[in-house]
Design a protein around this motif. Structure first.
Motif, PDB file in Angstrom:
ATOM      1  N   GLU A   5      -4.477  11.139   0.334  1.00 57.10           N
ATOM      2  CA  GLU A   5      -5.275  10.357  -0.603  1.00 57.10           C
ATOM      3  C   GLU A   5      -6.742  10.537  -0.219  1.00 57.10           C
ATOM      4  OE1 GLU A   5      -3.903   8.867  -3.153  1.00 57.10           O
ATOM      5  OE2 GLU A   5      -1.805   8.976  -2.526  1.00 57.10           O
ATOM      6  N   GLU A   8       5.388  -9.731   7.594  1.00 54.27           N
ATOM      7  CA  GLU A   8       4.898  -9.550   6.231  1.00 54.27           C
ATOM      8  C   GLU A   8       6.020  -8.949   5.401  1.00 54.27           C
ATOM      9  OE1 GLU A   8       1.375  -7.138   6.051  1.00 54.27           O
ATOM     10  OE2 GLU A   8       0.441  -8.181   7.723  1.00 54.27           O
ATOM     11  N   GLN A  42       7.270  -7.284   1.777  1.00 58.96           N
ATOM     12  CA  GLN A  42       6.766  -6.548   0.617  1.00 58.96           C
ATOM     13  C   GLN A  42       5.256  -6.309   0.706  1.00 58.96           C
ATOM     14  OE1 GLN A  42       8.861  -5.225  -2.045  1.00 58.96           O
ATOM     15  NE2 GLN A  42      10.087  -5.519  -0.202  1.00 58.96           N
ATOM     16  N   ALA A  43       4.810  -5.913   1.883  1.00 64.03           N
ATOM     17  CA  ALA A  43       3.392  -5.624   2.108  1.00 64.03           C
ATOM     18  C   ALA A  43       3.017  -4.308   1.423  1.00 64.03           C
ATOM     19  CB  ALA A  43       3.111  -5.538   3.607  1.00 64.03           C
ATOM     20  N   ASN A  44       1.844  -4.291   0.829  1.00 63.22           N
ATOM     21  CA  ASN A  44       1.321  -3.082   0.204  1.00 63.22           C
ATOM     22  C   ASN A  44       0.320  -2.482   1.183  1.00 63.22           C
ATOM     23  OD1 ASN A  44       0.192  -1.099  -1.365  1.00 63.22           O
ATOM     24  ND2 ASN A  44      -0.217  -2.414  -3.114  1.00 63.22           N
ATOM     25  N   CYS A  45       0.726  -1.394   1.853  1.00 64.41           N
ATOM     26  CA  CYS A  45      -0.100  -0.809   2.907  1.00 64.41           C
ATOM     27  C   CYS A  45       0.094   0.702   2.924  1.00 64.41           C
ATOM     28  CB  CYS A  45       0.309  -1.414   4.249  1.00 64.41           C
ATOM     29  SG  CYS A  45      -0.594  -0.748   5.649  1.00 64.41           S
ATOM     30  N   CYS A  46      -0.981   1.415   3.100  1.00 66.87           N
ATOM     31  CA  CYS A  46      -0.918   2.878   3.253  1.00 66.87           C
ATOM     32  C   CYS A  46      -0.180   3.544   2.099  1.00 66.87           C
ATOM     33  CB  CYS A  46      -0.299   3.254   4.599  1.00 66.87           C
ATOM     34  SG  CYS A  46      -1.228   2.622   6.010  1.00 66.87           S
ATOM     35  N   TYR A  47      -0.451   3.069   0.896  1.00 69.71           N
ATOM     36  CA  TYR A  47       0.118   3.636  -0.323  1.00 69.71           C
ATOM     37  C   TYR A  47       1.642   3.531  -0.370  1.00 69.71           C
ATOM     38  CZ  TYR A  47      -4.640   5.208  -0.865  1.00 69.71           C
ATOM     39  OH  TYR A  47      -6.005   5.232  -0.979  1.00 69.71           O
ATOM     40  N   ALA A  48       2.190   2.456   0.232  1.00 69.84           N
ATOM     41  CA  ALA A  48       3.629   2.199   0.221  1.00 69.84           C
ATOM     42  C   ALA A  48       3.862   0.692   0.283  1.00 69.84           C
ATOM     43  CB  ALA A  48       4.302   2.884   1.410  1.00 69.84           C
ATOM     44  N   ILE A  49       5.042   0.252  -0.177  1.00 73.46           N
ATOM     45  CA  ILE A  49       5.454  -1.146  -0.110  1.00 73.46           C
ATOM     46  C   ILE A  49       6.571  -1.246   0.922  1.00 73.46           C
ATOM     47  CG2 ILE A  49       6.461  -3.084  -1.383  1.00 73.46           C
ATOM     48  CD1 ILE A  49       3.757  -2.327  -2.471  1.00 73.46           C
ATOM     49  N   ASP A  51       8.423  -3.955   4.373  1.00 66.39           N
ATOM     50  CA  ASP A  51       8.458  -5.125   5.239  1.00 66.39           C
ATOM     51  C   ASP A  51       7.993  -4.703   6.621  1.00 66.39           C
ATOM     52  OD1 ASP A  51       9.525  -6.612   3.146  1.00 66.39           O
ATOM     53  OD2 ASP A  51      11.578  -6.146   3.729  1.00 66.39           O
ATOM     54  N   THR A  60       9.712   1.150   5.002  1.00 68.74           N
ATOM     55  CA  THR A  60       9.191   1.270   3.636  1.00 68.74           C
ATOM     56  C   THR A  60      10.264   1.813   2.731  1.00 68.74           C
ATOM     57  OG1 THR A  60       8.322   3.446   4.186  1.00 68.74           O
ATOM     58  CG2 THR A  60       6.791   1.619   4.325  1.00 68.74           C
TER      59      THR A  60
END
Length: 115
Positions: free
Chosen positions: A32, A87, A89-96, A98, A115
């Motif tokens: 990205e 956390e 369903q965290a949205n991090c590093c272009y992925a969802i 736990d 993920t």
């Protein structure tokens, strides 16, 4: 199965991508504008870099494949650190996914996640 995760913050993504492409003899699995990730099997590591913070170690982690492995890894991290912040369903590093966070005695952040 587990995979070691290393996340570094870099000053110049393009320059760092060229370096790690050569070092790993592999292209990133995800690229990205501010982030790149290599999913390597030898060594088995999820190696990520990103911009937007001071250069250096961002965090280390243990990536797992399923919820049962995540529960065990998170419990171990919490026992080691005294606590872990979960956390869902965290949205991090272009992925969802736990995850949970724990900090070692030197202040290094450790992430357990799927993920």
């Amino acid at each position: 199965m587990k995979r070691l995760h290393v996340h570094l913050h870099v000053n110049d993504l393009g320059q760092s991508v060229r370096f790690y492409n050569a070092l790993f003899d592999s292209k990133p699995a995800k690229l990205e504008r501010d982030y790149a990730k290599w999913m390597l099997d030898d060594p088995r590591v999820n190696f990520a870099i990103s911009t937007g913070a001071d250069a250096g170690l961002g965090h280390l982690g243990i990536q797992v494949d399923d919820a049962a492995e995540l529960a065990v890894a998170t419990e171990r991290a919490a026992n080691a650190a005294g606590s872990a912040r979960e956390e869902k369903q965290a949205n991090c590093c272009y992925a969802i996914g736990d995850k949970a966070w724990a900090t070692d005695p030197q202040g290094v952040r450790w992430e357990t996640f799927r993920t």
